[in-house]
Design an enzyme around this catalytic site. Structure first.
Site, PDB file in Angstrom:
ATOM      1  N   TYR A   1      -0.236   2.074   2.711  1.00 16.28           N
ATOM      2  CA  TYR A   1      -0.360   1.438   1.399  1.00 16.28           C
ATOM      3  C   TYR A   1      -0.738   2.486   0.365  1.00 16.28           C
ATOM      4  O   TYR A   1      -1.884   2.912   0.291  1.00 16.28           O
ATOM      5  CB  TYR A   1      -1.376   0.296   1.418  1.00 16.28           C
ATOM      6  CG  TYR A   1      -1.448  -0.380   0.060  1.00 16.28           C
ATOM      7  CD1 TYR A   1      -0.361  -1.124  -0.408  1.00 16.28           C
ATOM      8  CD2 TYR A   1      -2.558  -0.260  -0.757  1.00 16.28           C
ATOM      9  CE1 TYR A   1      -0.391  -1.734  -1.659  1.00 16.28           C
ATOM     10  CE2 TYR A   1      -2.605  -0.867  -2.005  1.00 16.28           C
ATOM     11  CZ  TYR A   1      -1.514  -1.598  -2.451  1.00 16.28           C
ATOM     12  OH  TYR A   1      -1.543  -2.192  -3.687  1.00 16.28           O
TER      13      TYR A   1
ATOM     14  N   TYR B   1       7.536  -4.984  -2.572  1.00 18.75           N
ATOM     15  CA  TYR B   1       6.095  -4.713  -2.603  1.00 18.75           C
ATOM     16  C   TYR B   1       5.348  -5.746  -1.764  1.00 18.75           C
ATOM     17  O   TYR B   1       5.476  -6.955  -1.977  1.00 18.75           O
ATOM     18  CB  TYR B   1       5.605  -4.750  -4.042  1.00 18.75           C
ATOM     19  CG  TYR B   1       4.143  -4.433  -4.190  1.00 18.75           C
ATOM     20  CD1 TYR B   1       3.702  -3.117  -4.276  1.00 18.75           C
ATOM     21  CD2 TYR B   1       3.204  -5.452  -4.253  1.00 18.75           C
ATOM     22  CE1 TYR B   1       2.362  -2.835  -4.424  1.00 18.75           C
ATOM     23  CE2 TYR B   1       1.859  -5.172  -4.392  1.00 18.75           C
ATOM     24  CZ  TYR B   1       1.443  -3.871  -4.480  1.00 18.75           C
ATOM     25  OH  TYR B   1       0.115  -3.581  -4.621  1.00 18.75           O
TER      26      TYR B   1
END
Ligand SMILES: [Zn+2]
Lengths: 154, 395
Positions: free
Chosen positions: B347, B291
């Site tokens: 994203y 992440y």
């Protein structure tokens, strides 16, 4: 502190201070004292305020006055895009200060020279981790003051 | 002691799908979700009426009932949501795997759909002049955005461990190079050099523009079934080998400054469970999708999941060691974020990382790691988090 009138920046965010534990913290700030919860059973300090001591599960607590002295733990310099009232003062510093009374207690704030200074008053690049600081209180409205920090030499 | 029922390899991801990724897409979040789910079901070769489980982020603006009514799903017997924004992604898939493994549903769909204009998209955008809850300890002082909150931890990390901007830049430059190879990536056509990184404008010092993830619209979805069913489907199953979530003790979301060791992120607690239940360890992971809402989260995750010691994550990425075509595991590296990740593909609160993990296990990534059979996927560091271990089916 100088007596000169400062132009307040409008539109900055203020704490709601609307839960009972937080409200007490802010009331002490308005009175010019930095206090955190101290468990009435085991004596542990805690911040941010909350109802229960995580060490011994006692609800009872007092508000212990801290010396107001601390050390810069970290710092950032915020640049736009930001909310308008903050963008107007950018780039500005935000710091995390560790209390000299208890290394488990930290506060987020700003380094200023005097309470009421704009957030960009101090050159942020002269701030360093480990800088010794002390709390100052900036009244922002009736019954509400924000703790900020100024460098100290001792 | 009772033996736990492990989900290890009992379920598989059998389909993935996504919309285009772009700065602004002129279709609703609901419609994007439906498009991505349809694509994932088509990829799996499973009809919509077979879906009986739905899993999503609490950030999601489209209810399960709306998804089901539009897609013509059958009766849903399991549905759930996971909180904490970017920490949720692997949890959304992992909880669906738990539901399938325990018979609460047979075919589960997990998805994330995001429009930047939507209320859920930017947690700091809708702030009122009065700040409630834990934000009252930070936002009045101008610590307004996620990037400011992570920059505070980053400065301290750099101070404690001697990490440098070029080391953070190596993360940004490497994942950009991966995106340049991925035609679906928003940054497919835009290269990035270390020099450009170092010259970029600040956002929150010590973090600059290129330390930040992209602003994206788009949606992605995955389909999960039991492994036996998966083996009867047309495509190769990607087994869900392990799954973990964690809220570490005394954790405060994003502004984790009020505990003994603020730099000990949620990944450490998450990794502890993940590896305890896995048949392999960090040394056996061929590729990882970590992440990356902000570049420093990559070194912190490398440390948390045990690829290097604390404080060694930033130097770990030197010498192209994060690149798909770098020295690789044999050379002391680990290819990460091979689609470009959140910083250079899109994203979607980390959900596209899961899709890329599946591609690597199928051998279909645009930056394929040769012979990769194991993949770690992680969700947000700095928030209550989750992780998945994927592996290709060796049957
Ligand atoms: Zn106590």
């Amino acid at each position: 502190m100088s007596g000169e009138a400062r132009q307040p920046v409008t539109g900055m965010l203020l704490p709601a201070a609307d839960d009972e534990d937080a409200a007490a913290f802010w009331r002490w700030c308005a009175a010019g004292e930095l206090r955190v919860q101290q468990c009435a059973a085991c004596g542990a300090l805690r911040f941010p305020p909350r109802p229960l001591c995580p060490h011994c599960r006692a609800f009872d607590h007092d508000w212990a006055r801290l010396s107001g002295r601390g050390t810069v733990w970290s710092w950032v310099v915020a640049h736009p895009p930001l909310l308008a009232a903050y963008a107007e003062q950018a780039p500005y510093n935000v710091v995390v200060v560790t209390s000299d009374d208890d290394p488990a207690i930290r506060f987020v704030g700003n380094i200023v020279e005097s309470p009421g200074d704009r957030l960009d008053h101090v050159d942020p690049h002269r701030i360093a981790i480990g800088d010794p600081v002390e709390v100052v209180f900036e009244p922002v409205e009736d019954g509400l003051a924000l703790p900020r920090w100024r460098r100290r030499t001792t | 002691m009772d033996e736990p029922l492990l989900i290890r390899d009992r379920t598989a991801i059998v389909g993935v799908g996504h919309t285009e990724y772009a700065k602004s897409i002129d279709r609703s979040e609901k419609r994007l979700a439906l498009e991505a789910i349809l694509a994932a079901l088509a990829d799996a070769g499973i009809a919509p009426y077979e879906v009986d489980g739905l899993s999503s982020y609490t950030l999601e603006t489209t209810d399960e009932t709306e998804i089901a009514r539009n897609l013509g799903l059958g009766d849903l017997t399991w549905f759930s949501q996971v909180g904490y924004g970017g920490g949720a992604g692997c949890g959304v898939v992992g909880q669906a795997a738990m539901a399938v493994a325990t018979g609460q549903c047979r075919v589960a769909v997990a998805w994330r759909s995001r429009k930047r204009g939507a209320a859920s998209a930017r947690p700091w955008a809708g702030v009122a002049e009065r700040v409630k809850g834990n934000h009252q300890w930070t936002r009045p002082f101008g610590l307004l955005r996620p990037v400011d909150e992570i920059a505070m931890l980053t400065r301290r990390y750099m101070h404690d461990h001697g990490a440098t901007r070029p080391q953070l830049g190596a993360v940004a430059v490497t994942v950009r190079r991966h995106a340049n190879r991925n035609p679906d990536a928003m940054m497919h056509a835009k290269t990035l050099t270390l020099e450009q990184y170092l010259d970029a404008r600040w956002v929150s010092e010590p973090l600059c523009l290129f330390d930040n993830c992209l602003e994206s619209d788009g949606a992605a979805a995955v389909v999960i079934t039991g492994t036996d069913r998966a083996r009867d489907l047309p495509g190769p199953p990607v087994l869900i080998h392990g799954f973990a979530q964690a809220v570490p003790r005394q954790h405060q979301v994003m502004t984790n400054y009020f505990c003994d060791d603020p730099l000990l992120g949620p990944s450490h607690a998450c990794a502890s469970l993940l590896w305890r239940h896995a048949a392999f360890g960090p040394g056996d992971v061929d590729v990882a999708q970590l992440y990356d809402a902000f570049s420093p989260l990559v070194p912190l995750s490398l440390e948390g999941y045990g690829f290097c010691g604390r404080g060694e994550g930033a130097s770990f990425g030197e010498g192209d060691r994060l690149a798909f075509d770098g020295p690789g595991r044999i050379g002391g590296g680990l290819p990460v974020n091979t689609s470009g990740g959140g910083m250079s593909e899109a994203y979607l609160h980390g959900f596209n990382l899961i899709v890329e993990g599946v591609r690597q296990m199928r051998g279909t990534s645009r930056s394929q790691v040769p012979g990769a059979t194991t993949c770690l996927v992680t969700s947000g560091e700095g928030v209550p988090t989750s992780a998945l271990l994927l592996r290709s089916d060796d049957r």
